[in-house]
Design an enzyme around this catalytic site. Structure first.
Site, PDB file in Angstrom:
ATOM      1  N   GLU A  91      49.197  48.828  48.257  1.00  0.00           N
ATOM      2  CA  GLU A  91      50.694  48.417  48.194  1.00  0.00           C
ATOM      3  C   GLU A  91      51.501  48.767  47.049  1.00  0.00           C
ATOM      4  O   GLU A  91      50.880  48.509  45.951  1.00  0.00           O
ATOM      5  CB  GLU A  91      51.027  46.832  48.774  1.00  0.00           C
ATOM      6  CG  GLU A  91      50.801  46.790  50.088  1.00  0.00           C
ATOM      7  CD  GLU A  91      50.512  45.049  50.597  1.00  0.00           C
ATOM      8  OE1 GLU A  91      50.981  44.641  51.641  1.00  0.00           O
ATOM      9  OE2 GLU A  91      49.850  44.606  49.733  1.00  0.00           O
ATOM     10  N   CYS A 112      41.187  43.270  44.669  1.00  0.00           N
ATOM     11  CA  CYS A 112      41.015  42.733  43.090  1.00  0.00           C
ATOM     12  C   CYS A 112      39.694  41.892  42.960  1.00  0.00           C
ATOM     13  O   CYS A 112      39.534  40.972  43.872  1.00  0.00           O
ATOM     14  CB  CYS A 112      42.347  41.803  42.682  1.00  0.00           C
ATOM     15  SG  CYS A 112      42.146  41.293  40.926  1.00  0.00           S
ATOM     16  N   CYS A 116      41.147  34.830  40.999  1.00  0.00           N
ATOM     17  CA  CYS A 116      42.064  33.775  40.687  1.00  0.00           C
ATOM     18  C   CYS A 116      42.586  32.981  42.034  1.00  0.00           C
ATOM     19  O   CYS A 116      42.911  33.689  42.949  1.00  0.00           O
ATOM     20  CB  CYS A 116      43.590  34.356  40.088  1.00  0.00           C
ATOM     21  SG  CYS A 116      43.378  34.958  38.583  1.00  0.00           S
ATOM     22  N   CYS A 119      45.835  33.419  44.085  1.00  0.00           N
ATOM     23  CA  CYS A 119      46.243  34.890  44.466  1.00  0.00           C
ATOM     24  C   CYS A 119      45.786  35.311  45.853  1.00  0.00           C
ATOM     25  O   CYS A 119      44.777  35.168  46.215  1.00  0.00           O
ATOM     26  CB  CYS A 119      46.053  35.655  43.122  1.00  0.00           C
ATOM     27  SG  CYS A 119      46.335  37.537  43.499  1.00  0.00           S
ATOM     28  N   SER A 217      48.329  37.291  31.824  1.00  0.00           N
ATOM     29  CA  SER A 217      48.238  36.034  32.726  1.00  0.00           C
ATOM     30  C   SER A 217      47.806  34.917  32.244  1.00  0.00           C
ATOM     31  O   SER A 217      46.353  34.904  32.185  1.00  0.00           O
ATOM     32  CB  SER A 217      47.730  36.554  34.141  1.00  0.00           C
ATOM     33  OG  SER A 217      48.400  37.543  34.747  1.00  0.00           O
ATOM     34  N   HIS A 219      48.906  31.435  32.487  1.00  0.00           N
ATOM     35  CA  HIS A 219      48.727  30.284  33.440  1.00  0.00           C
ATOM     36  C   HIS A 219      48.344  29.010  33.035  1.00  0.00           C
ATOM     37  O   HIS A 219      48.508  27.976  33.887  1.00  0.00           O
ATOM     38  CB  HIS A 219      48.104  30.757  34.698  1.00  0.00           C
ATOM     39  CG  HIS A 219      48.618  32.031  35.277  1.00  0.00           C
ATOM     40  ND1 HIS A 219      49.918  32.351  35.227  1.00  0.00           N
ATOM     41  CD2 HIS A 219      47.901  33.170  35.947  1.00  0.00           C
ATOM     42  CE1 HIS A 219      49.914  33.491  35.833  1.00  0.00           C
ATOM     43  NE2 HIS A 219      48.736  34.178  36.086  1.00  0.00           N
ATOM     44  N   CYS A 339      54.758  38.523  43.723  1.00  0.00           N
ATOM     45  CA  CYS A 339      53.361  38.312  43.169  1.00  0.00           C
ATOM     46  C   CYS A 339      52.611  37.552  44.041  1.00  0.00           C
ATOM     47  O   CYS A 339      52.904  36.470  44.418  1.00  0.00           O
ATOM     48  CB  CYS A 339      53.810  37.553  41.490  1.00  0.00           C
ATOM     49  SG  CYS A 339      54.601  38.571  40.462  1.00  0.00           S
TER      50      CYS A 339
HETATM   51  N1  SAH Z   1      45.382  41.372  37.436  1.00  0.00           N
HETATM   52  C1  SAH Z   1      46.533  41.369  36.851  1.00  0.00           C
HETATM   53  C2  SAH Z   1      47.722  41.608  37.651  1.00  0.00           C
HETATM   54  C3  SAH Z   1      47.997  40.445  38.735  1.00  0.00           C
HETATM   55  S1  SAH Z   1      49.579  40.248  39.820  1.00  0.00           S
HETATM   56  C4  SAH Z   1      46.840  40.307  36.012  1.00  0.00           C
HETATM   57  O1  SAH Z   1      45.907  39.206  36.157  1.00  0.00           O
HETATM   58  O2  SAH Z   1      48.042  39.845  35.438  1.00  0.00           O
HETATM   59  C5  SAH Z   1      51.061  39.887  38.648  1.00  0.00           C
HETATM   60  C6  SAH Z   1      51.144  38.357  38.122  1.00  0.00           C
HETATM   61  O3  SAH Z   1      51.258  37.690  39.516  1.00  0.00           O
HETATM   62  C7  SAH Z   1      49.964  37.762  37.555  1.00  0.00           C
HETATM   63  O4  SAH Z   1      50.236  37.069  36.523  1.00  0.00           O
HETATM   64  C8  SAH Z   1      49.266  37.074  38.768  1.00  0.00           C
HETATM   65  O5  SAH Z   1      48.674  35.841  38.085  1.00  0.00           O
HETATM   66  C9  SAH Z   1      50.587  36.480  39.313  1.00  0.00           C
HETATM   67  N2  SAH Z   1      50.362  35.853  40.587  1.00  0.00           N
HETATM   68  C10 SAH Z   1      49.273  36.030  41.635  1.00  0.00           C
HETATM   69  N3  SAH Z   1      49.408  35.293  42.648  1.00  0.00           N
HETATM   70  C11 SAH Z   1      50.761  34.445  42.543  1.00  0.00           C
HETATM   71  C12 SAH Z   1      51.427  33.745  43.360  1.00  0.00           C
HETATM   72  N4  SAH Z   1      50.983  33.550  44.488  1.00  0.00           N
HETATM   73  N5  SAH Z   1      52.661  33.314  42.959  1.00  0.00           N
HETATM   74  C13 SAH Z   1      53.002  33.896  41.698  1.00  0.00           C
HETATM   75  N6  SAH Z   1      52.474  34.705  41.012  1.00  0.00           N
HETATM   76  C14 SAH Z   1      51.253  34.934  41.270  1.00  0.00           C
END
Ligand code: SAH
Length: 348
Positions: A91, A112, A116, A119, A217, A219, A339
């Site tokens: 996507e 991926c 996490c 996600c 990221s 968090h 995200c």
């Molecule tokens: N692998 C990369 C890109 C991931 S997506 C990374 O870890 O940065 C981009 C961002 O969206 C990341 O910060 C990820 O942690 C966040 N993300 C993932 N799931 C999410 C959700 N359900 N709600 C909000 N942000 C989310």
């Protein structure tokens, strides 16, 4: 013979020369493709008939097939579900900001492997690393679509389905493509790579991308909580992560974007705001709070979005430590393109 992607400058130039054409013909191809968005060899009229025939026989323009394309009710967001020639779904998301600034979020892996817990993407497992042209085709498709709207692609974020550090060489080639003046012509500062930061890649990234935006990221401000939601923290705990990021800043003098997803009861205790402030107060940092986007597999269980007033409290506390932050808007909820929601959900 295997066909060549038209976006692969080196190989296409070689093909032209091998067939008795001048390499500079490639700039005519670039004009046709990236200035005028002509994506049909027969219509590239500035090229000689012979050159067109060579291209038709040996090259392809796109391999990705659009499976579904959906625009949100407020027209700000378009999510495109592509099918690769090997059958995976990936996507890309176009975000139109009110200022006409447009950002494209691309995917680089289907899907991926980082696991996490919050996600949606990892639930699908890792199917494969995308090729350079599969990423470039996402960019080209968006640029073409925006051109039709009388707009232009201004920014690219590598924040789709994937962990960029795990497909590093390919990512690098696609950033070079986006940078190239005769291609997407996007300055490095208009490109941001988001990663949960696989520490050993730090040196290469710092060398190759000293001007490219970096989002990490984070968090959570401590290992105890980070490990609960991000398994990568077991391998690369915060002390290693921060050390590598400090090296990055020392070499590039660039501010890092720290992403902090706000999940109720998980990482939004007020004392964590102070811990975060202390962690970042002397660092070149910008915190991006991302309200947790609920999605169907987790929202019914235990992951909920933090109430807005708590996120604002976090922001105030960070201010006290002199740390700048923003709260990310979630403007594309109704098409599951936010995200963490890129999980190939198909639309009717
Ligand atoms: N692998 C990369 C890109 C991931 S997506 C990374 O870890 O940065 C981009 C961002 O969206 C990341 O910060 C990820 O942690 C966040 N993300 C993932 N799931 C999410 C959700 N359900 N709600 C909000 N942000 C989310």
């Amino acid at each position: 013979m295997q066909k060549i992607s038209i976006h692969d400058e080196k190989k296409v130039k070689q093909l032209l020369v091998e067939n008795g054409e001048k390499a500079f013909r490639y700039s005519q191809i670039e004009n046709a493709l990236y200035k005028n968005f002509i994506d049909d060899f027969d219509k590239m009229e500035t090229l000689s008939k012979k050159a067109r025939e060579i291209l038709k026989e040996n090259c392809f323009i796109d391999t990705l097939i659009v499976d579904t394309e959906k625009t949100s009710s407020n027209w700000q967001t378009t999510k495109i579900l592509f099918k690769t020639e090997t059958g995976e779904f990936i996507e890309a998301v176009i975000m139109r900001h009110l200022t006409w600034r447009v950002t494209l979020c691309v995917s680089c892996q289907a899907w991926c492997p980082m696991w996490c817990s919050f996600c949606a993407t990892w639930k699908l497992g890792l199917l494969k690393n995308l090729t350079n042209y599969e990423i470039i085709e996402q960019i080209y498709y968006a640029a073409k679509l925006l051109n039709k709207e009388g707009n232009k692609l201004r920014n690219i974020v590598y924040m789709g389905m994937w962990e960029p550090m795990l497909n590093y060489d390919v990512v690098k080639e696609t950033i070079d493509f986006a940078n190239a003046q005769k291609k997407m012509d996007l300055a490095n500062r208009r490109i941001t790579v988001s990663t949960c930061w696989i520490v050993p890649w730090i040196n290469r990234f710092t060398e190759d991308f000293s001007q490219t935006g970096l989002a990490v990221s984070l968090h959570a401000p401590n290992d105890e909580i980070r490990q609960k939601i991000m398994p990568v923290d077991h391998t690369y705990p915060l002390k290693d992560l921060m050390k590598s990021l400090d090296d990055y800043v020392a070499k590039t003098n660039k501010r890092i974007f720290y992403e902090y997803i706000m999940i109720n009861w998980i990482n939004d205790d007020i004392k964590l705001a102070h811990e975060l402030g202390k962690l970042l107060e002397w660092r070149l940092a910008h915190v991006n709070f991302i309200p947790y986007n609920e999605w169907e597999w987790t929202s019914s269980d235990w992951f909920k979005t933090t109430p807005r007033f708590i996120i604002e409290k976090f922001q105030k506390i960070l201010q006290h430590y002199g740390v700048v932050s923003t709260i990310r808007m979630t403007m594309w909820d109704d098409i599951d393109a936010a995200c963490g929601q890129l999980a190939n959900k198909k639309w009717e």
